[in-house]
Design a protein around this motif. Structure first.
Motif, mmCIF file in Angstrom:
data_model
loop_
_atom_site.group_PDB
_atom_site.id
_atom_site.type_symbol
_atom_site.label_atom_id
_atom_site.label_comp_id
_atom_site.label_asym_id
_atom_site.label_seq_id
_atom_site.Cartn_x
_atom_site.Cartn_y
_atom_site.Cartn_z
ATOM 1 N N SER A 261 0.835 -1.222 0.000
ATOM 2 C CA SER A 261 0.000 0.000 0.000
ATOM 3 C C SER A 261 0.857 1.254 0.000
ATOM 4 C CB SER A 261 -0.968 0.079 1.176
ATOM 5 O OG SER A 261 -1.010 -1.059 1.926
ATOM 6 N N ALA A 262 1.948 1.237 0.780
ATOM 7 C CA ALA A 262 2.825 2.415 0.817
ATOM 8 C C ALA A 262 3.499 2.622 -0.541
ATOM 9 C CB ALA A 262 3.873 2.255 1.919
ATOM 10 N N ILE A 263 3.836 1.515 -1.202
ATOM 11 C CA ILE A 263 4.458 1.624 -2.534
ATOM 12 C C ILE A 263 3.458 2.203 -3.542
ATOM 13 C CG2 ILE A 263 5.313 0.222 -4.469
ATOM 14 C CD1 ILE A 263 6.706 -1.549 -2.303
ATOM 15 N N ARG A 264 2.200 1.751 -3.471
ATOM 16 C CA ARG A 264 1.176 2.303 -4.371
ATOM 17 C C ARG A 264 0.966 3.795 -4.099
ATOM 18 N NH1 ARG A 264 -1.348 -2.490 -2.690
ATOM 19 N NH2 ARG A 264 -2.942 -1.381 -1.506
ATOM 20 N N ALA A 265 1.013 4.171 -2.806
ATOM 21 C CA ALA A 265 0.827 5.586 -2.456
ATOM 22 C C ALA A 265 1.982 6.436 -3.008
ATOM 23 C CB ALA A 265 0.716 5.742 -0.942
ATOM 24 N N LEU A 266 3.203 5.915 -2.919
ATOM 25 C CA LEU A 266 4.350 6.646 -3.482
ATOM 26 C C LEU A 266 4.153 6.874 -4.974
ATOM 27 C CD1 LEU A 266 7.339 4.866 -1.665
ATOM 28 C CD2 LEU A 266 6.668 7.273 -1.406
ATOM 29 N N ARG A 267 3.714 5.836 -5.671
ATOM 30 C CA ARG A 267 3.501 5.943 -7.118
ATOM 31 C C ARG A 267 2.411 6.983 -7.436
ATOM 32 N NH1 ARG A 267 6.132 4.854 -11.396
ATOM 33 N NH2 ARG A 267 4.283 4.115 -12.487
ATOM 34 N N ARG A 268 1.353 6.980 -6.626
ATOM 35 C CA ARG A 268 0.270 7.957 -6.859
ATOM 36 C C ARG A 268 0.790 9.390 -6.743
ATOM 37 N NH1 ARG A 268 -3.011 4.385 -4.010
ATOM 38 N NH2 ARG A 268 -2.758 5.503 -2.043
ATOM 39 N N GLU A 269 1.789 9.557 -5.830
ATOM 40 C CA GLU A 269 2.358 10.893 -5.631
ATOM 41 C C GLU A 269 3.478 11.181 -6.620
ATOM 42 O OE1 GLU A 269 3.703 10.875 -1.568
ATOM 43 O OE2 GLU A 269 1.702 10.335 -0.821
ATOM 44 N N GLY A 270 3.715 10.249 -7.546
ATOM 45 C CA GLY A 270 4.757 10.452 -8.545
ATOM 46 C C GLY A 270 6.161 10.254 -7.990
ATOM 47 N N ARG A 271 6.262 9.557 -6.850
ATOM 48 C CA ARG A 271 7.577 9.371 -6.225
ATOM 49 C C ARG A 271 8.191 8.020 -6.590
ATOM 50 N NH1 ARG A 271 6.573 10.803 -0.144
ATOM 51 N NH2 ARG A 271 8.793 10.350 -0.012
ATOM 52 N N SER A 272 9.498 7.903 -6.327
ATOM 53 C CA SER A 272 10.249 6.705 -6.712
ATOM 54 C C SER A 272 9.966 5.523 -5.787
ATOM 55 C CB SER A 272 11.747 7.014 -6.656
ATOM 56 O OG SER A 272 12.493 5.826 -6.799
#
Ligand code: ATP
Ligand code: MG
Length: 196
Positions: free
Chosen positions: A164-175
């Motif tokens: 979930s944290a990885i998906r959230a990073l992607r949503r924010e455009g982060r690596s």
């Protein structure tokens, strides 16, 4: 008897926390193999997985490529309906009568074991290898007596990582590089998974 660890999960996406749990269990419990089993519809999670079953399986394959003891199985993705572990274990026991199975599970899953579908029947057929994860220390004392003896807790370096944290990073455009193996990272970026 072949000793097989079962690593079930949504793997949406698979990350290094899953891989380290599997490798630690393999080594500490003398497992011959670990089978990764992406689920179609997890019983105790709200909401459908974000990535398709096909993509989640492909990411698992990319992540474990090159490890001779790790395998990816698609039986839960093929089976219609909710992916109950008890059905998986029945299917795998029939496929491999010479195998003994142990589910490898993180602290969150250890603590909700009493809520698993047909848990008494499941616990009679498989053992559980539990690892703590940050925010989810294993509380073996709170499990019913009947389950306690079926769970072996092993230590593992704590990785505060979740899909979930990885998906959230992607949503924010982060690596998400290094939270997932390189092949998985490249796949996520190339296919534009999880929203950026
Ligand atoms: P999500 O945030 O979508 O629930 P997740 O990171 O918890 O994803 P799952 O696919 O739900 O991943 O988990 C599969 C299995 O791996 C579960 O038994 C879970 O407890 C375990 N697991 C996941 N992340 C870790 C981690 N960082 N350390 C140890 N075990 C983990
Ligand atoms: Mg989870």
């Amino acid at each position: 008897m072949k000793r097989v660890g079962l690593m079930g999960g949504t793997f949406d996406p698979i990350h290094i926390g899953h891989l380290l749990a599997a490798e630690t269990a393999r080594e500490q419990c003398g497992l011959d193999e670990v089978w990764f089993i992406p689920s179609r519809t997890p019983p105790l999670k709200s909401g459908a997985p974000s990535a398709s079953g096909e993509d989640r399986l492909e990411m698992v394959r990319l992540a474990i490529a090159g490890h001779p003891a790790f395998k990816a199985l698609d039986l839960e993705l093929r089976r219609p309906g909710i992916s109950y572990s008890i059905d998986t274990v029945h299917e795998l026991s029939a496929r491999c009568p010479g195998c003994s199975f142990a589910y490898i599970i993180g602290g969150d899953r250890v603590n909700d074991l009493p809520r698993w579908h047909r848990i008494d029947e499941l616990a009679a057929s498989v053992a559980f290898i539990g690892v703590s994860r940050p925010g989810h220390p294993v509380d073996i004392g709170s499990l019913p007596e009947s389950l306690r003896g079926r769970v072996r807790i092993i230590p593992m370096p704590q990785l505060d990582i979740s899909s979930s944290a990885i998906r959230a990073l992607r949503r924010e455009g982060r690596s998400v590089r290094y939270l997932v193996p390189d092949g998985v990272h490249d796949f996520i970026v190339r296919k534009g998974l999880y929203g950026s």
